[in-house]
Every structure is written in C-alpha cells, then in structure tokens.
Design an enzyme around this catalytic site. Structure first.
Site, PDB file in Angstrom:
ATOM      1  N   LEU A  32      44.768 -29.685   5.148  1.00 23.37           N
ATOM      2  CA  LEU A  32      44.731 -28.216   5.475  1.00 23.37           C
ATOM      3  C   LEU A  32      44.364 -28.018   6.654  1.00 23.37           C
ATOM      4  CD1 LEU A  32      42.875 -27.131   2.049  1.00 23.37           C
ATOM      5  CD2 LEU A  32      45.400 -27.436   2.559  1.00 23.37           C
ATOM      6  N   GLN A  47      62.318 -22.530   2.560  1.00 27.16           N
ATOM      7  CA  GLN A  47      61.795 -22.815   1.045  1.00 27.16           C
ATOM      8  C   GLN A  47      61.358 -21.567   0.311  1.00 27.16           C
ATOM      9  OE1 GLN A  47      58.728 -26.166   0.910  1.00 27.16           O
ATOM     10  NE2 GLN A  47      57.385 -24.317   0.957  1.00 27.16           N
ATOM     11  N   HIS A 105      47.163 -22.843   6.243  1.00 29.37           N
ATOM     12  CA  HIS A 105      46.815 -22.865   4.682  1.00 29.37           C
ATOM     13  C   HIS A 105      45.799 -21.875   4.263  1.00 29.37           C
ATOM     14  CE1 HIS A 105      48.374 -27.199   5.216  1.00 29.37           C
ATOM     15  NE2 HIS A 105      49.215 -26.755   4.398  1.00 29.37           N
ATOM     16  N   GLN A 147      60.028 -34.638  -2.720  1.00 30.07           N
ATOM     17  CA  GLN A 147      60.629 -33.825  -1.731  1.00 30.07           C
ATOM     18  C   GLN A 147      60.836 -34.429  -0.476  1.00 30.07           C
ATOM     19  OE1 GLN A 147      57.459 -30.872  -1.758  1.00 30.07           O
ATOM     20  NE2 GLN A 147      57.616 -30.616   0.301  1.00 30.07           N
ATOM     21  N   SER A 189      50.718 -27.109  11.677  1.00 28.85           N
ATOM     22  CA  SER A 189      51.297 -28.192  10.550  1.00 28.85           C
ATOM     23  C   SER A 189      50.605 -29.166  10.622  1.00 28.85           C
ATOM     24  CB  SER A 189      52.691 -28.315  11.176  1.00 28.85           C
ATOM     25  OG  SER A 189      53.287 -29.339  10.417  1.00 28.85           O
TER      26      SER A 189
END
Ligand code: AMP
Length: 281
Positions: free
Chosen positions: A33, A155, A37, A61, A187
């Site tokens: 995180l 997404q 987030h 995924q 990220s």
C-alpha cells in the site's frame, strides 16, 4: 481494525453490521500500500460507515508469471497503514478462499471490445482475471459502494460493465490519481525501480502533460509521437502504447471534438517494470 482471513466469519460480521443499518464501503487492493491506496480508504471513510479493505494478489489477472512472482508484498507495513488510517476491516484471504473451485474454474465475463484494447491487448486475459476476483469479492463483502482508482482507468470501465450486469445496485466511486511530487503516479510497482529509474519514470506524467498542453497546437499523431520520443529519451525501453481516446468509450480518436471528453493513456516499461498512467484532457 479486525482482520479476517476466511470468508465465513467475515460475512457473518458484515451481515450484522448491514442489519444494523450501517453502510459498507469496499476498497479492493493487491497490497504494497501507498498513499494512492490510502486516498481510496479515506474517501471510503468519508462516504461510508464501515470501511472494508481487501489485500489479495490475484493470480488470475497476471498474464506474466514473473510479474506475479515479483509483485511486492509488505503486509506488516500495510496493516500498520490501514490501522493508522482507521480502516475497520481487513480481508486477507488465501487463494483457496477466493477460488474455491480451483484456479481453472473461472467464470467468463462478456466485456465486449474493452477486453481487447489497450491493456487488454498487451495483457491477454488480464481483465477476465480482474472481473473474476472482483465478482467474487463483491459477492462476499456485499458493499453499498466500491472505491476504485482512476489510475487504472480501463479497469474502472471494465468493472462498470461487469457490475452493470451482476451488481447493478452497488455504487462505484472513482478516486483521482495520487502522484509523487515529481508527477509520477503512485504504484506498488515503483518499489522495484532504482533511484535513477524512479526519476526517469516521471517522464510518463511529463509526456501526458505535454499532450494536454498542446492539444490545440499539434495534431494527434504528432502529439503521440512526440510523447513517445520523450519516453525513449528517458530510459523507457518498451512502449506498449501512447494513445488518445474518447474518455467515455476508450476508443482511439483522430480529431478533437469540443463536445466530447478525451483522455491520454500510456503504458511503458523501464528497468523491466511496466507502468501505466493517464491524464484527462
Ligand atoms: P492495486 O493494489 O494496484 O490493485 O490497486 C488497488 C486500487 O487502488 C485500484 O482501484 C487502483 O486503481 C487504486 N490505485 C492504485 N494506485 C493509485 C494511485 N496512484 N492513485 C489512486 N488510486 C490508485
């Protein structure tokens, strides 16, 4: 914060809360995180009585096995961050808890062209995996609102499509992209970059900003090739795409039209780490 590793006790607890009239907000993540987030967690806390976060590195995924194996795991720090940001519930399931029939028994979702363009083109099967995990998590958590980050713009559209069919009553709240001071989109994958690559990685945001600043000065093909050139000059070896699309459909455009919304999107790799970002124009 209460930590649940299994589905049964979590569902029992959540049902009690829902029966008492509390609204449930849900933030699905893959952990490692960062402040991006946490902006979802904070938005969830503002809008809902109960904030549920899940951490699950979803194997289905990842089209690239190495990417899955290298995905950063920082669970102790994650728990600390969630607690200090007043998350009520953390769901930390094992693979068997989510994929009860095994990893080969996946559901197929009808996502239309969205499945095969941009991210879908370069990560075959990725969005089927995303839909499988979110479909299952929604079935367990049964939230009123799910919180998703605009960083993963495609997404968001894919999940909207899936949820229109299977969870029409769950609201979707979209949260803006959190960035480093350099402009680099936060990220979990940034953790894998050296200091030099981290500095160069900000070129993604610079090239997207360049497109935004020059939309009335240059034609679309020139904007895209100039942005590509900037990335290549700053250590990006592989550029999957630099694309300018209709923000509502994600279909590529050749001309700007004042009555529509547009978005520029990039996916490119530096030091073998694949990064994505986007800017609404
Ligand atoms: P992930 O853990 O990468 O699967 O991301 C979990 C959620 O956090 C997704 O909805 C992402 O879009 C969102 N997210 C990831 N990075 C950012 C960011 N920099 N800003 C806003 N949301 C983000």
């Amino acid at each position: 914060m209460i930590l649940f590793k299994t589905t049964g006790p979590l569902q029992k607890h959540l049902k009690k809360l829902a029966d008492q009239g509390f609204t449930i907000g849900f933030v699905p993540t893959m952990g490692a995180l960062h402040s991006g987030h946490l902006s979802l967690i904070n938005e969830c806390r503002e809008q809902c009585d109960i904030t549920v976060c899940s951490i699950f590195v979803n194997p289905t995924q990842f089209n690239d096995k190495k990417d899955f194996e290298k995905y950063p795991v920082t669970i102790e720090n994650d728990i600390y961050l969630l607690e200090t940001n007043k998350t009520d519930i953390l769901f930390l399931p094992a693979v068997e808890e989510i994929y009860t029939g095994g990893l080969n028994e996946l559901q197929h979702f009808n996502l239309g062209y969205l499945e095969n363009i941009l991210e879908g083109k370069y990560r075959p099967g990725h969005f089927q995996g995303v839909c499988n995990v979110v479909y299952r998590l929604l079935n367990i958590v049964k939230p009123n609102i799910i919180f998703l980050g605009r960083k993963d713009y495609q997404q968001c559209l894919v999940l909207k499509t899936m949820m229109q069919e299977f969870y029409p009553s769950v609201k979707i709240a979209l949260v803006d992209i959190a960035r480093e001071q350099s402009g680099l989109a936060m990220s979990s994958r940034n953790m894998r970059l050296t200091e030099k690559a981290l500095a160069n990685a900000a070129t993604i945001y610079q090239s997207l900003s360049f497109i935004k600043q020059n939309i009335f000065e240059k034609d679309i093909d020139t904007l895209k090739s100039d942005a590509r050139e900037k990335l290549l000059q700053h250590g990006f070896a592989a550029i999957d795409y630099v694309e300018i699309c209709d923000a509502d459909t994600l279909l590529p455009v050749n001309l700007f039209d004042k009555n529509k919304n547009f978005i520029a999107l990039v996916a490119a790799s530096i030091e073998d780490v694949r990064l994505i970002d986007n800017v609404v124009l």
